[in-house]
Every structure is written in C-alpha cells, then in structure tokens.
Design a protein around this motif. Structure first.
Motif, mmCIF file in Angstrom:
data_model
loop_
_atom_site.group_PDB
_atom_site.id
_atom_site.type_symbol
_atom_site.label_atom_id
_atom_site.label_comp_id
_atom_site.label_asym_id
_atom_site.label_seq_id
_atom_site.Cartn_x
_atom_site.Cartn_y
_atom_site.Cartn_z
ATOM 1 N N ILE A 100 -18.081 2.387 7.816
ATOM 2 C CA ILE A 100 -17.805 1.490 6.700
ATOM 3 C C ILE A 100 -16.420 0.874 6.900
ATOM 4 N N LEU A 101 -16.186 -0.237 6.227
ATOM 5 C CA LEU A 101 -14.876 -0.876 6.243
ATOM 6 C C LEU A 101 -14.293 -0.797 4.841
ATOM 7 N N VAL A 102 -13.108 -0.195 4.729
ATOM 8 C CA VAL A 102 -12.433 -0.052 3.442
ATOM 9 C C VAL A 102 -11.278 -1.038 3.377
ATOM 10 N N LEU A 103 -11.274 -1.870 2.358
ATOM 11 C CA LEU A 103 -10.139 -2.742 2.068
ATOM 12 C C LEU A 103 -9.128 -1.900 1.301
ATOM 13 N N ASN A 104 -8.019 -1.593 1.939
ATOM 14 C CA ASN A 104 -7.058 -0.669 1.344
ATOM 15 C C ASN A 104 -6.346 -1.287 0.155
ATOM 16 N N LYS A 105 -6.240 -0.492 -0.898
ATOM 17 C CA LYS A 105 -5.464 -0.866 -2.080
ATOM 18 C C LYS A 105 -4.149 -0.090 -2.144
ATOM 19 N N ALA A 106 -4.134 1.082 -1.512
ATOM 20 C CA ALA A 106 -2.920 1.902 -1.464
ATOM 21 C C ALA A 106 -2.982 2.799 -0.239
ATOM 22 N N ILE A 107 -1.798 3.148 0.262
ATOM 23 C CA ILE A 107 -1.668 3.970 1.475
ATOM 24 C C ILE A 107 -0.724 5.125 1.172
ATOM 25 N N GLY A 108 -1.146 6.342 1.439
ATOM 26 C CA GLY A 108 -0.292 7.501 1.226
ATOM 27 C C GLY A 108 0.540 7.808 2.461
ATOM 28 N N ILE A 109 1.819 8.106 2.257
ATOM 29 C CA ILE A 109 2.706 8.509 3.347
ATOM 30 C C ILE A 109 2.833 10.031 3.334
ATOM 31 N N ASN A 110 2.599 10.658 4.483
ATOM 32 C CA ASN A 110 2.717 12.098 4.625
ATOM 33 C C ASN A 110 3.712 12.433 5.733
ATOM 34 N N PRO A 111 4.301 13.638 5.705
ATOM 35 C CA PRO A 111 5.210 14.015 6.789
ATOM 36 C C PRO A 111 4.593 13.886 8.167
ATOM 37 N N VAL A 112 3.277 14.166 8.279
ATOM 38 C CA VAL A 112 2.635 14.048 9.592
ATOM 39 C C VAL A 112 2.747 12.625 10.123
ATOM 40 N N ASP A 113 2.824 11.633 9.239
ATOM 41 C CA ASP A 113 2.903 10.237 9.680
ATOM 42 C C ASP A 113 4.218 9.967 10.400
ATOM 43 N N LYS A 142 6.720 12.397 -2.697
ATOM 44 C CA LYS A 142 5.466 11.726 -2.375
ATOM 45 C C LYS A 142 5.657 10.218 -2.473
ATOM 46 N N THR A 143 5.288 9.530 -1.398
ATOM 47 C CA THR A 143 5.555 8.105 -1.251
ATOM 48 C C THR A 143 4.243 7.372 -0.968
ATOM 49 N N VAL A 144 4.056 6.231 -1.624
ATOM 50 C CA VAL A 144 2.815 5.477 -1.501
ATOM 51 C C VAL A 144 3.119 3.997 -1.318
#
Length: 313
Positions: free
Chosen positions: A31-44, A307-309
């Motif tokens: 599927i293709l998701v049009l992102n509305k928000a992105i979560g930032i994690n330490p792993v990133d 937590k950052t978004v």
C-alpha cells in the motif's frame, strides 16, 4: 503523484538532505501511505550518524509514521483507500521521512477517528516495544516487577503493567514523585543500590551489562527483560534459580516475523491506540516540527530525549 519530497541519506556526511523521488511502484501486497505525521525515535538519529546497515546515498530513513492510504496493490482490498493508519517501518527499506511511504498491507494499524495523526506517529516504536516487553512475562497479577530507566517506552510499559494488575516499582533519577504517584507506581528508587527486595520480573532499559547486574534481584523462576541490548550468557549456574532471559528487538520482526506474527502485533497495537484515544493510557504531547525542519527535529530529539514529531500539511 508524479514526484514526492523525501529526506534522503548522504553517506559522506552521515546526514539527511531534502530531495525528491519518483512516484513509487507497488507490489501486489503493498500500500502507499500519504504521510500526515512522522515520529522521530532515537534509532533514527543513531542510525543516521553511524549507518550500521550501510545505507546507500538516497536511502529514506524513518521508522514511525501515520497518514492515509491512497493507493493499494492488486491483491489488496481497495476499500482500504482512505483509511487512517499508523505504522512501524523496516530500517532496511525506504521509511517514513517522506511525503509518502510504501508498506506491506499487513503491517499497518488502523487509527481511531479521535486520535490525531501527530500523537499516532509518536507511538508505534515505543508502544509496540513496550507491548513486546509486557508479553515476555507470564500473565498474572499482584506480582512485584521492577522497571529500570524511564523514557517513553517505560512510561508506556509501566501503565500497561499496572493496568494488568502488577505491582510496579521504578528506578529513575528523572521521574518526579508526583508523576510516579499519578501513574500508580508503588516505589520510586533513585539508584539501584537502594533496592531491597526481590522481583518476579525486571525490565531494564539501560544496557545488557546493567541488566546482568540486576539478575541477583530476581526471585526464583524470575524474568529479566532487556529492552536495550541483551545478556549474552546466563548469570546463574544451571539448575539453581532457573531465571528466564528475554530480549526485545521490534525491528527484527521485519526480517524474522511472518504474517501471523504481524497480524497479532498489529491487532494489539490497534487495541492500544484505542486505549490511548479513550484516555486510559496517558501520553505526553509530542513537540511538533514542520517537514522542512527535519534536521532541527532530529537534533531536538537527540539533545532533549523528548518525543518529537514532524507534521506535514
């Protein structure tokens, strides 16, 4: 959608830069998701800095996101188009740092209408990690468990455990007495040296080495759960206290989990999202940045551990 914006990896600088990519092609089960928000994690930001997976130039990082399904593969139910979803993506594939993300159709969670995309994007990695940790120990009640460290994962884990009937103590230098009381924590320790009882289970979010030091605090037939790293070999001699050792690695499920594993995890994730939407799990409001502020958002996550978004208009 002919082209979409992405934050792409640059190997020489170990950073990401804003660019564009062609419209992705979908496999039959994607599927293709049009992102509305992105979560930032330490792993990133850790993987961007160190690149342990040898990402090539142009790779799109990011594991957490939320948005709307806008396209489906030929073997996917077309009624999913328009559904609100959140997801945890594989580090080995193009991820969430983009206007749209391609995903396996069975690896997304449907969202309650009342839950914002921003809050939903903040949750997949820590929430699913907390759930996996919770599931490692036998389901019982009125047993004493200890949580060491108190970041986003253990905030969620403590609430899941308390709601399930466990008695929860915490070791944390940062958690306030007021917040601990609000959560229903029985005892808040500032240092591990203060521990004076033995526990049915201990959840350690510091390191494998630290978890190994905590093993003597377990009761017979107890459980040590490593949320960071792992204990490579048993601490006790065989046939003594018969401790069970557990490790958590949410991302590993992308490589070693099958469709049934993902169906079960996504169902549990959806149930947790419902509990968040109903106010039964208390979540801090994330700090919001715009898509073009990705570099600032990564730095903010790294420096503050809050937590950052990223939000997309």
């Amino acid at each position: 959608m002919q082209q979409h914006q992405i934050w792409q990896y640059q190997t020489e600088l170990n950073c990401v830069a804003l660019g564009k990519a062609a419209a992705p092609l979908l496999a039959d089960n994607e599927i293709l998701v049009l992102n509305k928000a992105i979560g930032i994690n330490p792993v990133d930001w850790k993987f961007i800095q160190a690149n342990p997976l040898n990402w090539p130039d142009g790779h799109v990082p990011g594991v957490d996101g939320s948005g709307v399904i806008v396209q489906v593969g030929t073997n996917v139910d077309k009624s999913l188009i328009g559904c609100r979803v959140a997801y945890h993506a594989s580090l080995n594939r193009h991820g969430s740092f983009a206007e749209c993300t391609v995903l396996n159709a069975g690896r997304v969670m449907m969202l309650p209408d009342s839950l914002s995309f921003e809050l939903a994007a903040a949750l997949p990695c820590p929430m699913l990690t907390a759930w996996q940790a919770f599931e490692k120990i036998p389901l019982t009640s009125h047993r004493e468990v200890l949580i060491v460290g108190f970041g986003t994962v253990n905030n969620l884990l403590s609430q899941i455990l308390i709601n399930a009937g466990y008695i929860v103590d915490i070791v944390s230098a940062s958690l306030s007495e007021e917040r601990a009381k609000q959560l229903g924590i029985r005892q808040l320790y500032r240092e591990q040296s203060q521990l004076n009882i033995k526990y049915f289970a201990i959840f350690d979010a510091v390191s494998g080495e630290n978890a190994a030091h905590l093993v003597p605090q377990l009761r017979s037939n107890g459980h040590i759960v490593c949320i960071q790293d792992r204990i490579p070999a048993p601490i006790d001699p065989a046939f003594t206290r018969t401790i069970s050792y557990h490790e958590i690695a949410l991302g590993a499920l992308h490589d070693f989990g099958d469709d049934e594993d993902w169906f079960t995890l996504m169902g549990n994730g959806e149930a947790l999202f419902e509990r968040v939407a109903e106010g039964h799990i208390d979540i801090s409001v994330p700090i919001i940045f715009k898509f073009e502020q990705m570099l600032d958002a990564l730095e903010h996550s790294k420096l503050t551990k809050l937590k950052t978004v990223i939000t997309l208009s």
